[in-house]
Motif scaffolding. Structure first.
Motif, PDB file in Angstrom:
ATOM      1  N   LEU A   1     -17.009   4.215 -32.502  1.00 48.80           N
ATOM      2  CA  LEU A   1     -16.358   5.005 -33.545  1.00 48.80           C
ATOM      3  C   LEU A   1     -17.039   4.736 -34.886  1.00 48.80           C
ATOM      4  O   LEU A   1     -17.517   3.633 -35.132  1.00 48.80           O
ATOM      5  N   GLY A   2     -17.065   5.737 -35.753  1.00 50.71           N
ATOM      6  CA  GLY A   2     -17.442   5.471 -37.131  1.00 50.71           C
ATOM      7  C   GLY A   2     -18.882   5.731 -37.476  1.00 50.71           C
ATOM      8  O   GLY A   2     -19.601   6.449 -36.789  1.00 50.71           O
ATOM      9  N   ALA A   3     -19.326   5.087 -38.574  1.00 52.50           N
ATOM     10  CA  ALA A   3     -20.524   5.511 -39.278  1.00 52.50           C
ATOM     11  C   ALA A   3     -21.836   5.002 -38.705  1.00 52.50           C
ATOM     12  O   ALA A   3     -22.875   5.624 -38.886  1.00 52.50           O
ATOM     13  N   SER A   4     -21.829   3.863 -38.005  1.00 53.27           N
ATOM     14  CA  SER A   4     -23.105   3.251 -37.643  1.00 53.27           C
ATOM     15  C   SER A   4     -23.154   2.941 -36.145  1.00 53.27           C
ATOM     16  O   SER A   4     -22.833   3.803 -35.339  1.00 53.27           O
ATOM     17  N   TYR A   5     -23.518   1.713 -35.766  1.00 51.35           N
ATOM     18  CA  TYR A   5     -23.863   1.433 -34.370  1.00 51.35           C
ATOM     19  C   TYR A   5     -23.108   0.234 -33.791  1.00 51.35           C
ATOM     20  O   TYR A   5     -22.638  -0.650 -34.506  1.00 51.35           O
ATOM     21  N   VAL A   6     -23.054   0.234 -32.466  1.00 51.57           N
ATOM     22  CA  VAL A   6     -22.531  -0.884 -31.689  1.00 51.57           C
ATOM     23  C   VAL A   6     -23.657  -1.371 -30.789  1.00 51.57           C
ATOM     24  O   VAL A   6     -24.230  -0.590 -30.019  1.00 51.57           O
ATOM     25  N   THR A   7     -23.997  -2.642 -30.902  1.00 52.92           N
ATOM     26  CA  THR A   7     -25.064  -3.251 -30.113  1.00 52.92           C
ATOM     27  C   THR A   7     -24.461  -4.110 -29.011  1.00 52.92           C
ATOM     28  O   THR A   7     -23.598  -4.948 -29.279  1.00 52.92           O
ATOM     29  N   ILE A   8     -24.905  -3.896 -27.791  1.00 54.50           N
ATOM     30  CA  ILE A   8     -24.420  -4.683 -26.664  1.00 54.50           C
ATOM     31  C   ILE A   8     -25.579  -5.519 -26.132  1.00 54.50           C
ATOM     32  O   ILE A   8     -26.649  -4.989 -25.830  1.00 54.50           O
ATOM     33  N   LEU A   9     -25.376  -6.827 -26.047  1.00 59.57           N
ATOM     34  CA  LEU A   9     -26.365  -7.738 -25.485  1.00 59.57           C
ATOM     35  C   LEU A   9     -25.853  -8.268 -24.148  1.00 59.57           C
ATOM     36  O   LEU A   9     -24.727  -8.757 -24.057  1.00 59.57           O
ATOM     37  N   ASP A  10     -26.696  -8.173 -23.143  1.00 59.50           N
ATOM     38  CA  ASP A  10     -26.390  -8.709 -21.821  1.00 59.50           C
ATOM     39  C   ASP A  10     -27.313  -9.899 -21.573  1.00 59.50           C
ATOM     40  O   ASP A  10     -28.531  -9.750 -21.487  1.00 59.50           O
ATOM     41  N   ALA A  11     -26.710 -11.080 -21.484  1.00 58.39           N
ATOM     42  CA  ALA A  11     -27.488 -12.302 -21.282  1.00 58.39           C
ATOM     43  C   ALA A  11     -27.376 -12.827 -19.854  1.00 58.39           C
ATOM     44  O   ALA A  11     -27.716 -13.985 -19.590  1.00 58.39           O
ATOM     45  N   SER A  12     -26.927 -11.979 -18.920  1.00 57.06           N
ATOM     46  CA  SER A  12     -26.706 -12.453 -17.552  1.00 57.06           C
ATOM     47  C   SER A  12     -27.996 -12.880 -16.867  1.00 57.06           C
ATOM     48  O   SER A  12     -27.978 -13.725 -15.967  1.00 57.06           O
ATOM     49  N   LEU A  13     -29.143 -12.329 -17.279  1.00 55.51           N
ATOM     50  CA  LEU A  13     -30.431 -12.704 -16.691  1.00 55.51           C
ATOM     51  C   LEU A  13     -31.325 -13.451 -17.684  1.00 55.51           C
ATOM     52  O   LEU A  13     -32.505 -13.665 -17.428  1.00 55.51           O
ATOM     53  N   ALA A  14     -30.753 -13.845 -18.811  1.00 55.61           N
ATOM     54  CA  ALA A  14     -31.536 -14.461 -19.877  1.00 55.61           C
ATOM     55  C   ALA A  14     -32.078 -15.828 -19.459  1.00 55.61           C
ATOM     56  O   ALA A  14     -31.478 -16.549 -18.660  1.00 55.61           O
ATOM     57  N   LYS A  15     -33.227 -16.168 -20.030  1.00 60.51           N
ATOM     58  CA  LYS A  15     -33.857 -17.459 -19.781  1.00 60.51           C
ATOM     59  C   LYS A  15     -34.078 -18.166 -21.117  1.00 60.51           C
ATOM     60  O   LYS A  15     -34.307 -17.524 -22.144  1.00 60.51           O
ATOM     61  N   GLN A  16     -34.018 -19.502 -21.086  1.00 58.23           N
ATOM     62  CA  GLN A  16     -34.256 -20.293 -22.282  1.00 58.23           C
ATOM     63  C   GLN A  16     -35.389 -21.283 -22.040  1.00 58.23           C
ATOM     64  O   GLN A  16     -35.499 -21.863 -20.961  1.00 58.23           O
TER      65      GLN A  16
END
Length: 404
Positions: A262-277
């Protein structure tokens, strides 16, 4: 050639669950008084006599912030007789004749709890999210007021909040810190007050948990919190992060299992289920971007976007420069991942840098993956709007080396 309207893309997000049957309206801060899509969503289920409760616990000026939201509600047809201000706060506003710090324990007060019982919609103002958890939870346990709020949500009441009122919605809450410090400093368990909310070490703690199995961050693009959210996901149990821009929100329909931008700008979704460190760096994050009107189904993991697909129909063909700052165009996340990457046939990755005065930096690499897709549309009120799915993101620590 114009390709028309609703395009649905299947996502590979980890399963996200909610823990109640009502609706949540979660705003990233700096909510404009005339943001129709947010206010209409928040008030959609109210009848002509239903009441709204405002909880100003997060604010350093509780009465002022509650009254400001009351005026906005008046514009959308809710008169003062139907609005209750919950006297719950920890900070005194010296400009008022009331000492609001005396409200700190009112989550046990029957008069204030009764206002919650009568409300069909409950709104949490902005400020410091730690004040909300400090007043509604004692020693990690729900107060009577919070117990009732959870019950009201299960009964179908709408709960909304902005800024701090958004951050506290998830079970895991970001309480403080900035993106650079999140990567270069140890996390902290100490909250240092207002000055630490936007700067200093990352603090992740317990939130209220109306929206479970996610981490929510706010003021997202304006305060450059993409790396902060990514780091929080590596130290918290949830693998899904939702970053919400200012004057922008999400509508969470718990029955349907959907979120709508909703609204003027953006929604960012991050999925870290496969992330590596590795050595403090993070790779293999997946990024998705929603603009106003886009809907993500949390059960089927399908994204509906009102726009034209860009991959295979790219508008641009230029070699992207490597850098960041005011000398580069498209500095928002949306501009980077769609205008510079997915709507540009010449590149398959873009890189952006940020540095502090200690010559410490972060390199963010956005890469087009097999299932990446961007969407472009013209909104009659908002102008150019982008959406994107399946962007591969990595964040790496780098340092400036000066030579003679």
């Amino acid at each position: 050639m114009i390709r028309k309207l609703v395009i649905t893309t299947v996502l590979t997000l980890a399963s996200v669950s909610t823990n109640a049957a009502g609706k949540l309206v979660i705003v990233g801060g700096a909510l404009a008084d005339r943001n129709d899509s947010v206010f209409e969503s928040f008030l959609a289920n109210l009848g002509s006599t239903d009441r709204v409760a405002i909880v100003p616990a997060a604010s350093g000026r509780p009465i002022k912030s509650a009254n400001a939201f009351k005026v906005a509600l008046n514009h959308y047809g809710v008169d003062d007789s139907r609005i209750d201000i919950i006297k719950l706060a920890v900070r005194d506003d010296r400009s008022t004749v009331v000492d609001e710090s005396n409200w700190a324990d009112n989550a046990f007060d029957s008069k204030q709890i009764d206002k919650i019982a009568k409300a069909s919609a409950i709104w949490f103002t902005g400020g410091d999210q730690s004040r909300i958890t400090a007043t509604l939870m004692k020693d990690g346990k729900d107060t009577p007021m919070l117990t009732l709020i959870r019950q009201r949500l299960e009964e179908g009441v709408t709960i909304g909040g902005t800024s701090a009122g958004a951050a506290m919605m998830s079970s895991t809450m970001i309480a403080a810190g900035d993106s650079m410090s999140a990567f270069y400093s140890d996390t902290t368990d100490t909250h240092y007050g207002d000055e630490s909310v936007d700067a200093g070490p990352l603090m992740v703690t317990q939130g209220i948990g109306f929206f479970d199995n996610v981490v929510i961050d706010q003021h997202f693009d304006a305060r450059a919190r993409l790396a902060r959210l990514a780091k929080a996901l590596t130290i918290a149990k949830p693998t899904i992060g939702i970053g919400i821009d200012e004057n922008t929100g999400i509508e969470v329909d718990i029955d349907k299992g959907t979120i709508k931008a909703l609204g003027a700008s953006y929604v960012t979704i991050l999925d870290a289920s496969l992330a590596k460190q590795h050595e403090g760096n993070i790779s293999n994050l997946t990024l998705h971007l929603l603009s106003s009107g886009d809907t993500l189904n949390l059960q089927s993991n399908a994204l509906s976007s009102q726009g034209t697909a860009t991959v295979g129909n790219e508008y641009s063909h230029y070699t992207d420069g490597i850098g960041s700052g005011i000398t580069f165009a498209n500095q928002t996340t949306a501009g980077t991942v769609v205008a510079d990457l997915l709507d540009n046939a010449a590149v398959s990755r873009v890189q952006r840098y940020g540095f502090n005065n200690l010559r410490q930096g972060l390199k963010l690499t956005f890469e087009q993956a097999k299932h990446s897709q961007g969407y472009y549309r013209k909104d009659p009120l908002l102008g150019t709007r982008y959406s994107a799915t399946h962007i591969n993101l990595s964040i790496e620590k780098v340092q400036i080396s000066l030579s003679n």
